[in-house]
Design a protein around this motif. Structure first.
Motif, PDB file in Angstrom:
ATOM      1  N   ALA A 109      -7.260 -34.714  52.927  1.00  0.00           N
ATOM      2  CA  ALA A 109      -5.862 -35.079  52.707  1.00  0.00           C
ATOM      3  C   ALA A 109      -5.445 -36.526  52.497  1.00  0.00           C
ATOM      4  O   ALA A 109      -4.599 -36.783  51.607  1.00  0.00           O
ATOM      5  N   ALA A 110      -6.019 -37.216  53.392  1.00  0.00           N
ATOM      6  CA  ALA A 110      -5.804 -38.786  53.072  1.00  0.00           C
ATOM      7  C   ALA A 110      -6.341 -39.173  51.704  1.00  0.00           C
ATOM      8  O   ALA A 110      -5.573 -40.001  51.018  1.00  0.00           O
ATOM      9  N   SER A 111      -7.358 -38.917  51.296  1.00  0.00           N
ATOM     10  CA  SER A 111      -7.691 -39.357  50.008  1.00  0.00           C
ATOM     11  C   SER A 111      -6.935 -38.766  48.858  1.00  0.00           C
ATOM     12  O   SER A 111      -6.741 -39.477  47.850  1.00  0.00           O
ATOM     13  N   CYS A 112      -6.642 -37.380  48.995  1.00  0.00           N
ATOM     14  CA  CYS A 112      -5.710 -36.876  48.118  1.00  0.00           C
ATOM     15  C   CYS A 112      -4.137 -37.771  48.079  1.00  0.00           C
ATOM     16  O   CYS A 112      -3.622 -38.069  46.936  1.00  0.00           O
ATOM     17  N   ALA A 113      -3.730 -38.113  49.030  1.00  0.00           N
ATOM     18  CA  ALA A 113      -2.359 -38.789  49.214  1.00  0.00           C
ATOM     19  C   ALA A 113      -2.515 -40.081  48.544  1.00  0.00           C
ATOM     20  O   ALA A 113      -1.562 -40.598  47.925  1.00  0.00           O
ATOM     21  N   ILE A 114      -3.537 -40.928  48.879  1.00  0.00           N
ATOM     22  CA  ILE A 114      -3.741 -42.346  48.381  1.00  0.00           C
ATOM     23  C   ILE A 114      -4.046 -42.037  47.140  1.00  0.00           C
ATOM     24  O   ILE A 114      -3.428 -42.960  46.346  1.00  0.00           O
ATOM     25  N   ALA A 115      -4.752 -41.036  46.445  1.00  0.00           N
ATOM     26  CA  ALA A 115      -5.163 -41.187  45.215  1.00  0.00           C
ATOM     27  C   ALA A 115      -3.616 -40.997  44.190  1.00  0.00           C
ATOM     28  O   ALA A 115      -3.524 -41.398  43.254  1.00  0.00           O
ATOM     29  N   LYS A 116      -3.057 -39.836  44.748  1.00  0.00           N
ATOM     30  CA  LYS A 116      -1.953 -39.619  44.012  1.00  0.00           C
ATOM     31  C   LYS A 116      -0.766 -40.717  44.243  1.00  0.00           C
ATOM     32  O   LYS A 116      -0.305 -41.046  43.023  1.00  0.00           O
TER      33      LYS A 116
END
Length: 301
Positions: free
Chosen positions: A114-121
């Protein structure tokens, strides 16, 4: 914008740029000079507001300056940032703080995926550069990281290198884009999700490579105990769709090994048994392809 032309790397893009576009962004052009004057005015109002600002208002004002900063200095010699924008260190400090804050906000109390997705987005380009806050923040840091060691020191003092290395490690957990999703493009955007991800990877690793071309970030990584993450990243398993992030980690580590092996960093590598950690990691991944194994050995040794 010049940053996009460089990242997309096309000779066609460069050759198709009109002479008026190039003259408008030349360092000595009246257009650029006016932009610089406006940037100075905006930053002065940001640092000395006529009335107290909320945190959100301060962030909004800083975000509004980023496209102008990139436009003014995107085609200039890197020395121009220090010579022509006397508040560059204070500007760099504020931009760096904002990046660290935004990333920590998205990583807090989240699973790694979830963290990786939020940061990438947040960091990926959206419909256009100027409206993509995270992308503009990363682009601004990329320009600042190309400057002299005083700027790199400011970025290191507020933990930009260690924060970005943590992100790099998190990106190993990014979920795969479905084929349909990866290549879809709506009428409001110039980029597919796959293109956004590729552009993010290119500029993200460029920022880290530029930072690690100086000794100070390596020492900051050692001090924050995040240098082991880089060693672990280059020899850890990751799904095939994220191998580009492992290659990015290898590029960053090789840059650091050329420029950042100061006595404190070497001492850290020995005390943390970083090379032994890499070897142990490689032993634990039986499904490694021979080429992947060779790449890991080349990076470590």
């Amino acid at each position: 914008m010049n940053i996009m032309r460089k990242l997309r790397g096309g000779v066609a893009n460069a050759s198709s740029a009109s002479s008026s576009d190039l003259s408008d962004t030349a360092p000595s052009s009246p257009h650029t000079q006016l932009g610089l004057m406006h940037l100075k005015k905006l930053f002065s109002e940001y640092t000395h507001p006529p009335h107290p600002l909320t945190d959100q208002e301060r962030d909004d004002k800083l975000y509004n300056m980023l496209p102008l900063f990139c436009k003014v200095f995107g085609s200039s010699p890197t020395c121009d940032m220090n010579e022509k924008f006397w508040d560059i260190l204070a500007f760099c400090h504020q931009v760096s703080l904002l990046m660290v804050s935004e990333i920590r906000k998205r990583a807090s109390n989240q699973s790694t995926e979830a963290a990786s997705c939020a940061i990438a987005k947040f960091l990926e380009i959206e419909n256009c550069e100027e409206s993509s806050n995270g992308w503009m923040l990363l682009s601004t840091l990329n320009l600042l990281a190309s400057g002299d060691s005083t700027l790199v020191q400011v970025m290191s003092e507020v933990s930009v290198p260690s924060t970005l290395v943590k992100c790099l490690y998190l990106f190993f957990d990014l979920p795969e884009l479905s084929e349909k999703e990866a290549n879809s493009k709506d009428s409001t955007s110039d980029f597919t999700p796959r293109e956004r991800r590729i552009l993010l990877q290119k500029i993200f690793v460029q920022v880290l490579v530029r930072l690690c071309s100086h000794r100070i970030p390596a020492e900051e990584l050692a001090r924050k105990d995040d240098l082991t993450l880089l060693f672990s990243a280059i020899t850890s398993w990751c799904p095939p769709h994220n191998i580009m992030w492992r290659k990015s980690a290898a590029e960053v580590l090789m840059t650091l090994s050329r420029h950042g092996l100061t006595p404190p960093v070497v001492g850290y590598i020995h005390s943390k048994s970083c090379v032994s950690l890499c070897i142990e990691n490689m032993k634990k991944i039986p499904e490694l392809a021979p080429l992947e194994l060779v790449e890991m050995f080349v990076t470590v040794f």
